[in-house]
Write an enzyme that holds these catalytic residues in place. Structure first.
Site, PDB file in Angstrom:
ATOM      1  N   CYS A   1      41.938  33.695  34.715  1.00  0.00           N
ATOM      2  CA  CYS A   1      42.043  35.078  34.262  1.00  0.00           C
ATOM      3  C   CYS A   1      40.653  35.647  34.036  1.00  0.00           C
ATOM      4  CB  CYS A   1      42.845  35.198  32.977  1.00  0.00           C
ATOM      5  SG  CYS A   1      42.968  36.926  32.471  1.00  0.00           S
TER       6      CYS A   1
ATOM      7  N   ASN B   1      47.063  28.778  34.340  1.00  0.00           N
ATOM      8  CA  ASN B   1      46.143  29.850  34.707  1.00  0.00           C
ATOM      9  C   ASN B   1      44.734  29.518  34.217  1.00  0.00           C
ATOM     10  OD1 ASN B   1      44.775  32.212  35.157  1.00  0.00           O
ATOM     11  ND2 ASN B   1      45.903  33.427  33.673  1.00  0.00           N
TER      12      ASN B   1
ATOM     13  N   GLY C   1      44.388  41.259  29.184  1.00  0.00           N
ATOM     14  CA  GLY C   1      43.805  40.267  28.288  1.00  0.00           C
ATOM     15  C   GLY C   1      44.806  39.256  27.773  1.00  0.00           C
TER      16      GLY C   1
ATOM     17  N   GLY D   1      46.676  44.068  44.308  1.00  0.00           N
ATOM     18  CA  GLY D   1      47.305  45.021  45.220  1.00  0.00           C
ATOM     19  C   GLY D   1      46.803  44.867  46.645  1.00  0.00           C
TER      20      GLY D   1
ATOM     21  N   LYS E   1      46.453  27.454  39.018  1.00  0.00           N
ATOM     22  CA  LYS E   1      46.231  28.790  39.580  1.00  0.00           C
ATOM     23  C   LYS E   1      44.742  29.083  39.648  1.00  0.00           C
ATOM     24  CE  LYS E   1      47.618  33.560  39.482  1.00  0.00           C
ATOM     25  NZ  LYS E   1      48.639  34.512  39.047  1.00  0.00           N
TER      26      LYS E   1
ATOM     27  N   GLY F   1      48.544  37.889  46.413  1.00  0.00           N
ATOM     28  CA  GLY F   1      47.432  38.832  46.499  1.00  0.00           C
ATOM     29  C   GLY F   1      47.817  39.936  47.463  1.00  0.00           C
TER      30      GLY F   1
ATOM     31  N   GLY G   1      51.770  34.822  31.386  1.00  0.00           N
ATOM     32  CA  GLY G   1      51.070  33.723  30.731  1.00  0.00           C
ATOM     33  C   GLY G   1      51.425  33.611  29.257  1.00  0.00           C
TER      34      GLY G   1
END
Ligand SMILES: Cc1cc2nc3c(=O)[nH]c(=O)nc-3n(C[C@H](O)[C@H](O)[C@H](O)COP(=O)(O)OP(=O)(O)OC[C@H]3O[C@@H](n4cnc5c(N)ncnc54)[C@H](O)[C@@H]3O)c2cc1C
Ligand SMILES: Cc1cc2nc3c(=O)[nH]c(=O)nc-3n(C[C@H](O)[C@H](O)[C@H](O)COP(=O)(O)O)c2cc1C
Ligand code: FES
Lengths: 300, 255
Positions: free
Chosen positions: A128, A125, A71, A215, A163, A241, A45
């Site tokens: 987040c 995005n 972050g 993960g 997203k 994902g 990003g």
């Protein structure tokens, strides 16, 4: 055998791309991966100005997953345009720039800066979980999802991927809102908010207390959400994902994803993206699938 | 771009050299030949639920034999798993990673504390100067005899069971030692004290830092530390420990 897919009017040579934030701009992974073999590289990003990100520790391993609270540290659009885009244009792959911001104006400023750049797609995005303002604040309310999508679309010269966050009650509402706002495609899922406590130190594992879970642990959640979103909208979906293997990628495609993004798996094996794209071909051979497009959303 | 590789390294030898501390020699194809003192490797677990690589310093390099040695303490599930592996088994590794120590011909303190001792061994072997090796242990000793071959050795133990009772700075004071350059790796409180000592005495000081890592190659921005100056790559006051580090000029970073 055809592995080409069409994403918002653009052809990707195969459906495998990198997930934002796990691959930098490809510079560091180019020693392990032939970027020419990827459908697209999705960059970390980038915001209108440099961001310092969160304090450390930013990373914690969990069972079958990991938490991150980086972050959205990033060098800002100026450095990105000078350094990262020229690096990526040397390769025969699609370039998708992931954009973050604190306000709608921030997003639009980056999108405007990218208008004249040799970039194929923009991924916005709005999900987040690791920054207070911006990010997720936009992604949890259908009205604001639609509004920011509309705003970004005004300035965008490239197709826009929104997203989405999994940290919502009903993913289809957000998917529909983005589509209504004019999104050309959707990416999902971003990380799921989580927490880890170190029982020996009796302290949070992450300085930020909470972080985004990614993960294999989140893979079934992602498959479910991609499926639901695919049922709700007509625009293409990039599924991500917990994709660790070609099997995971095929599962995501069967659920309705046109392309897949691989994130955390890069940390386990830096060459994994190429192996996944090879493995998808093997799956197609095994089941005599002529065209990968036959697989997209094939399980209803 | 510094060359690095992902390899399946074969365990040549593994032994417990002190309580909970293991020494492992790994046969590599190319990694050993490229490695420098102060660099590290990423070690991957066999167990699939443990996704992230374990960063472990290179303790010794045998470039002719293309092998590297790591010395590590069992502190959790990953290092526990590693300690159970027998000779002949393989482990996935990526390396060499990070920058490593600069090799300067100046009268040196080579300071290692606890599990920060292993990376100093290859440095001690390669430095070509007057070397004062200062090792700080909690209680039980390891690698001491091997360090002895490379210079004058001084030891501190917290419990006073060997050498000076106290820490590495107590050794320096007790023996009235001086140096023109310091290389150090060890726990944070030790590194802070060494940094302060070096600043006061105006000695050039290089330290090796640690942080939680995910990619190990500079892509994820998980492992940063605060830097005094704006970093060229990140464009903010953060440096990536896995890439610009783990070795930094002490005054360059805040910790
Ligand atoms: C550059 C560098 C060099 C290192 N060199 C050595 C060495 O030579 N010998 C040695 O014994 N140890 C070394 N360490 C520390 C070593 O990485 C950890 O002890 C190890 O990762 C612990 O793994 P675990 O699965 O046993 O522990 P767990 O606590 O189960 O690990 C959980 C997660 O936290 C991470 N983690 C835990 N402790 C640390 C730590 N101290 N630093 C970074 N990540 C950590 C693990 O990698 C894993 O992702 C080094 C660390 C760094 C950053
Ligand atoms: C370390 C890290 C950094 C990330 N940074 C970003 C980011 O900058 N922008 C973004 O949209 N998603 C970011 N993500 C989310 C991933 O792109 C992806 O959506 C998520 O990790 C799920 O995929 P995975 O399980 O394959 O990792 C990040 C994830 C990780 C693990
Ligand atoms: S661990 Fe990813 S940048 Fe250092």
């Amino acid at each position: 055998m055809n592995t080409k897919v069409n994403l918002a009017g653009l052809t990707l040579k195969n459906p495998v791309m990198t997930a934002s934030g796990t691959f930098g701009s490809g510079i560091e992974f180019a020693e392990f991966v032939d970027l020419n073999k990827l459908g697209a590289v999705v960059t970390k990003g980038v915001a209108n100005v440099p961001w310092e990100g969160n304090p450390t520790p930013r990373i914690a391993e969990t069972y079958g997953g990991m938490l991150n609270a980086v972050g959205l540290q990033n060098p800002g659009i100026d450095v990105f345009v000078e350094r990262d885009i020229p690096f990526l244009t040397k390769y025969d792959t699609r370039i998708i720039v992931n954009v973050c911001g604190r306000t709608t104006e921030d997003y639009c400023e980056v999108v405007r800066r990218l208008a004249s750049q040799p970039v194929d797609l923009l991924e916005i995005n709005i999900s987040c979980p690791n920054v207070e303002e911006g990010g997720i604040a936009f992604g949890q309310n259908p009205k604001s999802v639609e509004a920011i999508t509309k705003e970004v679309k005004k300035y965008a010269r490239q197709p826009v991927i929104m997203k989405l966050s999994p940290n919502v009650t009903d993913i289809t509402e957000m998917a529909k809102a983005a589509e209504a706002g004019g999104a050309d495609a959707l990416s999902l899922i971003n990380t799921i908010t989580g927490m880890k406590i170190d029982i020996h130190r009796r302290a949070f594992a992450l300085a930020n207390k909470t972080g985004g879970l990614s993960g294999p642990a989140i893979h079934p959640v992602a498959v479910r959400m991609v499926y639901q979103a695919a049922q709700a909208v007509r625009i293409p979906i990039i599924g991500m994902g917990g994709i660790m293997t070609a099997e995971d990628a095929v599962e995501m495609i069967l659920a309705g994803a046109t392309a897949v993004a691989v994130g955390t798996a890069n940390f386990r094996n830096p060459a994994v993206t190429m192996e996944i794209s090879e493995g998808i071909r093997e799956y197609m051979e095994q089941y005599h699938v002529e065209d990968i497009n036959e697989l997209i959303g094939a399980v209803k | 771009m510094a060359e690095k590789y992902k390899e399946q390294a074969v365990i040549i030898r593994q032994e417990e050299i002190s309580y909970g501390i293991y020494s492992m020699w790994l046969k590599t194809d190319r990694i050993a030949g490229l490695s420098k003192p102060g660099q590290f490797i990423s070690v991957y677990c066999h167990e699939g639920s443990r996704l992230l690589p374990r960063p472990i310093s290179i303790c010794e390099i045998d470039r002719e034999d293309q092998s590297v040695r790591i010395v590590y303490r069992v502190v959790g599930k990953g290092t526990e798993e590693l300690s159970q592996l027998r000779t002949g088994r393989s482990v996935d590794i990526v390396g060499p990673l990070g920058n490593g120590f600069p090799l300067k011909e100046k009268k040196a303190f080579i300071i290692g504390g606890g599990i920060g001792i292993p990376p100093m061994l290859q440095l001690a072997k390669e430095l070509n100067c007057e070397k004062q090796l200062i090792l700080g242990y909690r209680d039980s000793l390891f690698l001491k005899e091997e360090f002895k071959k490379s210079g004058s050795l001084y030891v501190a133990t917290e419990d006073g069971s060997y050498g000076t009772e106290g820490n590495v700075l107590d050794v320096i004071r007790e023996n009235g030692l001086d140096a023109e350059i310091i290389y150090a790796c060890g726990p944070m409180p030790m590194l802070r004290a060494v940094k302060e000592f070096a600043a006061k005495k105006r000695i050039e000081c290089w330290i090796s830092l640690e942080e939680r890592m995910a990619c190990g190659v500079g892509a994820c921005l998980g492992c940063v530390c605060k830097s005094k100056e704006k970093d060229r790559h990140t464009n903010v006051n953060n440096k990536r420990i896995c890439k610009e580090g783990p070795v930094f000029r002490a005054e360059e970073v805040e910790f």
